[in-house]
Design a protein around this motif. Structure first.
Motif, PDB file in Angstrom:
ATOM      1  N   GLY A 138       0.813  -1.214   0.000  1.00 48.91           N
ATOM      2  CA  GLY A 138       0.000   0.000   0.000  1.00 48.91           C
ATOM      3  C   GLY A 138       0.847   1.264   0.000  1.00 48.91           C
ATOM      4  O   GLY A 138       0.490   2.261  -0.643  1.00 48.91           O
ATOM      5  N   VAL A 139       1.972   1.235   0.723  1.00 42.57           N
ATOM      6  CA  VAL A 139       2.882   2.391   0.727  1.00 42.57           C
ATOM      7  C   VAL A 139       3.382   2.663  -0.691  1.00 42.57           C
ATOM      8  O   VAL A 139       3.348   3.799  -1.182  1.00 42.57           O
ATOM      9  CB  VAL A 139       4.086   2.153   1.678  1.00 42.57           C
ATOM     10  CG1 VAL A 139       5.100   3.278   1.539  1.00 42.57           C
ATOM     11  CG2 VAL A 139       3.615   2.036   3.122  1.00 42.57           C
ATOM     12  N   VAL A 140       3.803   1.596  -1.376  1.00 46.78           N
ATOM     13  CA  VAL A 140       4.307   1.729  -2.750  1.00 46.78           C
ATOM     14  C   VAL A 140       3.208   2.283  -3.662  1.00 46.78           C
ATOM     15  O   VAL A 140       3.441   3.202  -4.456  1.00 46.78           O
ATOM     16  CB  VAL A 140       4.817   0.361  -3.272  1.00 46.78           C
ATOM     17  CG1 VAL A 140       5.197   0.445  -4.743  1.00 46.78           C
ATOM     18  CG2 VAL A 140       5.998  -0.115  -2.433  1.00 46.78           C
ATOM     19  N   GLY A 164       4.978   8.808   9.480  1.00 47.04           N
ATOM     20  CA  GLY A 164       3.983   7.908  10.071  1.00 47.04           C
ATOM     21  C   GLY A 164       4.631   6.687  10.668  1.00 47.04           C
ATOM     22  O   GLY A 164       4.337   6.286  11.801  1.00 47.04           O
ATOM     23  N   PHE A 165       5.579   6.111   9.922  1.00 41.12           N
ATOM     24  CA  PHE A 165       6.267   4.903  10.383  1.00 41.12           C
ATOM     25  C   PHE A 165       7.063   5.179  11.656  1.00 41.12           C
ATOM     26  O   PHE A 165       6.899   4.502  12.678  1.00 41.12           O
ATOM     27  CB  PHE A 165       7.188   4.376   9.278  1.00 41.12           C
ATOM     28  CG  PHE A 165       7.890   3.105   9.631  1.00 41.12           C
ATOM     29  CD1 PHE A 165       7.252   1.881   9.489  1.00 41.12           C
ATOM     30  CD2 PHE A 165       9.184   3.129  10.131  1.00 41.12           C
ATOM     31  CE1 PHE A 165       7.883   0.702   9.825  1.00 41.12           C
ATOM     32  CE2 PHE A 165       9.824   1.947  10.477  1.00 41.12           C
ATOM     33  CZ  PHE A 165       9.173   0.730  10.318  1.00 41.12           C
ATOM     34  N   PHE A 166       7.901   6.231  11.619  1.00 41.74           N
ATOM     35  CA  PHE A 166       8.795   6.466  12.754  1.00 41.74           C
ATOM     36  C   PHE A 166       8.080   7.060  13.964  1.00 41.74           C
ATOM     37  O   PHE A 166       8.532   6.908  15.094  1.00 41.74           O
ATOM     38  CB  PHE A 166       9.989   7.319  12.320  1.00 41.74           C
ATOM     39  CG  PHE A 166      10.953   6.545  11.475  1.00 41.74           C
ATOM     40  CD1 PHE A 166      11.703   5.512  12.040  1.00 41.74           C
ATOM     41  CD2 PHE A 166      11.099   6.795  10.121  1.00 41.74           C
ATOM     42  CE1 PHE A 166      12.592   4.762  11.272  1.00 41.74           C
ATOM     43  CE2 PHE A 166      11.979   6.055   9.345  1.00 41.74           C
ATOM     44  CZ  PHE A 166      12.719   5.035   9.917  1.00 41.74           C
ATOM     45  N   VAL A 191       1.005   0.566   8.708  1.00 39.79           N
ATOM     46  CA  VAL A 191      -0.302   1.069   8.265  1.00 39.79           C
ATOM     47  C   VAL A 191      -0.307   2.604   8.270  1.00 39.79           C
ATOM     48  O   VAL A 191      -0.846   3.238   7.357  1.00 39.79           O
ATOM     49  CB  VAL A 191      -1.432   0.512   9.165  1.00 39.79           C
ATOM     50  CG1 VAL A 191      -2.755   1.212   8.862  1.00 39.79           C
ATOM     51  CG2 VAL A 191      -1.583  -0.984   8.957  1.00 39.79           C
ATOM     52  N   LEU A 192       0.318   3.191   9.278  1.00 39.83           N
ATOM     53  CA  LEU A 192       0.365   4.660   9.314  1.00 39.83           C
ATOM     54  C   LEU A 192       1.245   5.204   8.177  1.00 39.83           C
ATOM     55  O   LEU A 192       0.976   6.282   7.634  1.00 39.83           O
ATOM     56  CB  LEU A 192       0.884   5.137  10.678  1.00 39.83           C
ATOM     57  CG  LEU A 192       0.327   6.496  11.119  1.00 39.83           C
ATOM     58  CD1 LEU A 192      -1.194   6.485  11.178  1.00 39.83           C
ATOM     59  CD2 LEU A 192       0.890   6.927  12.456  1.00 39.83           C
ATOM     60  N   ALA A 193       2.276   4.441   7.802  1.00 39.40           N
ATOM     61  CA  ALA A 193       3.092   4.824   6.634  1.00 39.40           C
ATOM     62  C   ALA A 193       2.235   4.806   5.367  1.00 39.40           C
ATOM     63  O   ALA A 193       2.306   5.716   4.532  1.00 39.40           O
ATOM     64  CB  ALA A 193       4.280   3.876   6.492  1.00 39.40           C
ATOM     65  N   LEU A 194       1.402   3.778   5.248  1.00 35.86           N
ATOM     66  CA  LEU A 194       0.479   3.670   4.103  1.00 35.86           C
ATOM     67  C   LEU A 194      -0.440   4.893   4.046  1.00 35.86           C
ATOM     68  O   LEU A 194      -0.628   5.506   2.989  1.00 35.86           O
ATOM     69  CB  LEU A 194      -0.331   2.392   4.266  1.00 35.86           C
ATOM     70  CG  LEU A 194      -1.364   1.909   3.254  1.00 35.86           C
ATOM     71  CD1 LEU A 194      -1.808   0.512   3.637  1.00 35.86           C
ATOM     72  CD2 LEU A 194      -2.571   2.788   3.119  1.00 35.86           C
ATOM     73  N   ILE A 195      -1.014   5.249   5.198  1.00 34.77           N
ATOM     74  CA  ILE A 195      -1.942   6.377   5.260  1.00 34.77           C
ATOM     75  C   ILE A 195      -1.220   7.676   4.891  1.00 34.77           C
ATOM     76  O   ILE A 195      -1.751   8.511   4.153  1.00 34.77           O
ATOM     77  CB  ILE A 195      -2.590   6.454   6.662  1.00 34.77           C
ATOM     78  CG1 ILE A 195      -3.547   5.273   6.859  1.00 34.77           C
ATOM     79  CG2 ILE A 195      -3.323   7.784   6.868  1.00 34.77           C
ATOM     80  CD1 ILE A 195      -3.951   5.022   8.298  1.00 34.77           C
ATOM     81  N   GLY A 196       0.021   7.831   5.369  1.00 37.37           N
ATOM     82  CA  GLY A 196       0.815   9.005   5.004  1.00 37.37           C
ATOM     83  C   GLY A 196       1.076   9.061   3.510  1.00 37.37           C
ATOM     84  O   GLY A 196       1.006  10.125   2.897  1.00 37.37           O
ATOM     85  N   ALA A 197       1.359   7.911   2.900  1.00 37.17           N
ATOM     86  CA  ALA A 197       1.659   7.872   1.470  1.00 37.17           C
ATOM     87  C   ALA A 197       0.446   8.288   0.638  1.00 37.17           C
ATOM     88  O   ALA A 197       0.588   8.923  -0.394  1.00 37.17           O
ATOM     89  CB  ALA A 197       2.119   6.468   1.072  1.00 37.17           C
ATOM     90  N   VAL A 236      -5.664  -1.251  14.167  1.00 38.38           N
ATOM     91  CA  VAL A 236      -5.696  -0.856  12.750  1.00 38.38           C
ATOM     92  C   VAL A 236      -7.086  -0.384  12.285  1.00 38.38           C
ATOM     93  O   VAL A 236      -7.177   0.623  11.576  1.00 38.38           O
ATOM     94  CB  VAL A 236      -5.152  -1.999  11.849  1.00 38.38           C
ATOM     95  CG1 VAL A 236      -5.406  -1.701  10.376  1.00 38.38           C
ATOM     96  CG2 VAL A 236      -3.658  -2.179  12.097  1.00 38.38           C
ATOM     97  N   PRO A 237      -8.181  -1.077  12.672  1.00 37.09           N
ATOM     98  CA  PRO A 237      -9.494  -0.599  12.204  1.00 37.09           C
ATOM     99  C   PRO A 237      -9.761   0.845  12.616  1.00 37.09           C
ATOM    100  O   PRO A 237     -10.397   1.604  11.865  1.00 37.09           O
ATOM    101  CB  PRO A 237     -10.485  -1.539  12.888  1.00 37.09           C
ATOM    102  CG  PRO A 237      -9.695  -2.777  13.172  1.00 37.09           C
ATOM    103  CD  PRO A 237      -8.299  -2.318  13.449  1.00 37.09           C
ATOM    104  N   PHE A 238      -9.259   1.250  13.787  1.00 31.17           N
ATOM    105  CA  PHE A 238      -9.505   2.614  14.267  1.00 31.17           C
ATOM    106  C   PHE A 238      -8.610   3.622  13.552  1.00 31.17           C
ATOM    107  O   PHE A 238      -9.041   4.730  13.227  1.00 31.17           O
ATOM    108  CB  PHE A 238      -9.322   2.663  15.787  1.00 31.17           C
ATOM    109  CG  PHE A 238     -10.282   1.750  16.503  1.00 31.17           C
ATOM    110  CD1 PHE A 238     -11.599   2.133  16.696  1.00 31.17           C
ATOM    111  CD2 PHE A 238      -9.889   0.500  16.925  1.00 31.17           C
ATOM    112  CE1 PHE A 238     -12.507   1.295  17.320  1.00 31.17           C
ATOM    113  CE2 PHE A 238     -10.784  -0.357  17.551  1.00 31.17           C
ATOM    114  CZ  PHE A 238     -12.098   0.036  17.744  1.00 31.17           C
ATOM    115  N   LEU A 239      -7.350   3.229  13.308  1.00 30.28           N
ATOM    116  CA  LEU A 239      -6.464   4.078  12.491  1.00 30.28           C
ATOM    117  C   LEU A 239      -7.084   4.304  11.122  1.00 30.28           C
ATOM    118  O   LEU A 239      -7.063   5.415  10.579  1.00 30.28           O
ATOM    119  CB  LEU A 239      -5.088   3.415  12.329  1.00 30.28           C
ATOM    120  CG  LEU A 239      -4.158   3.376  13.547  1.00 30.28           C
ATOM    121  CD1 LEU A 239      -2.903   2.571  13.220  1.00 30.28           C
ATOM    122  CD2 LEU A 239      -3.785   4.788  14.006  1.00 30.28           C
TER     123      LEU A 239
END
Ligand SMILES: [Zn+2]
Length: 256
Positions: A138-140, A164-166, A191-197, A236-239
């Protein structure tokens, strides 16, 4: 006007078919079986393993036509299957209404994000695990979509994914020192990295802010009852919910 209604209807129908495929991914990854046959294997009843014929596998319609039961063993098909198909259909239609004026890139990119978040939320809910193929994949994808959508641009997409990741890694390290319990895992960081991307900085702030609030409200009865915060919860569902709210409230980042 008529043209717009037609586009909405077509988007809904295509989305429902995608939703049906998401159900297959959720089932096969959530149960951890048949992973080698995920894309090629035929659909079958999760209970009696009887292959499902094409006319019993029509999204939305078959669910009602079969009276919500497997034709062979009478297994009651969980409401989740219908809900995922409906979300699959409603998502691109709503995004077309709201982001359509910015072009198809936004509609497709945000729809792809919701689909991936939906799959990993339900897998996390079942297994407390997030397969890397969805989170890192998802990040990609979120980075790859950046030239085609109006926002966020590639640089913000990349920086927000790293942030998001760090950010989650930092929270994990601090909690480990202070409290001894860890509320988040590396799955949440990815997952937060994905959302940031996909959404940029506003996405990660929204996801953490609204996600924590929703999780707190949802688990409040259990927290009061057990008088502790230290039980495992799928976060994850809440993020994911927080990230979706962030798409509609793009100003949260400025409140801080
Ligand atoms: Zn069956």
């Amino acid at each position: 006007m008529a043209e717009k209604s037609l586009i909405l209807l077509v988007l809904f129908l295509i989305g429902v078919v995608f939703g049906s495929f998401l159900n297959v991914l959720i089932y096969r990854f959530g149960e951890g079986e048949n992973r080698d046959k995920i894309l090629t294997g035929r659909s079958y009843c999760p209970n009696c393993k009887t292959p499902i014929r094409w006319y019993d596998n029509i999204p939305l319609i078959s669910y009602w036509a079969l009276g919500r039961r497997c034709r062979h063993c009478g297994w009651k098909i969980p409401l989740r299957y219908l809900a995922v198909e409906l979300i699959g259909g409603i998502t691109p239609a709503v995004f077309y209404l709201i982001f359509g004026k910015n072009g198809w890139g936004d509609v497709i990119s945000y729809t792809a994000m919701v689909y991936i978040l939906l799959v990993i939320s339900l897998i996390d809910w079942k297994t407390f695990e997030v397969p890397d193929i969805f989170s890192l994949g998802g990040v990609v994808l979120g980075l790859a979509f950046s030239p085609f959508r109006s926002f966020p641009p590639f640089t913000e997409s990349l920086l927000a994914a790293l942030a998001g990741f760090f950010l989650v890694v930092l929270i994990i390290l601090v909690y480990r020192k202070v409290r001894g319990i860890i509320p988040l895992g590396m799955g949440d960081a990815k997952v937060l990295a994905l959302i940031g991307a996909f959404e940029g900085f506003n996405g990660i702030f929204s996801s953490l802010f609204w996600g924590s609030l929703f999780a707190l409200l949802f688990f409040l009865p259990a927290i009061v009852k057990n008088r502790t915060l230290s039980f495992a919860v799928p976060f994850v569902p809440f993020l994911a919910l927080g990230a979706v709210v962030g798409l509609f409230l793009p100003k949260l980042v400025w409140w801080f």
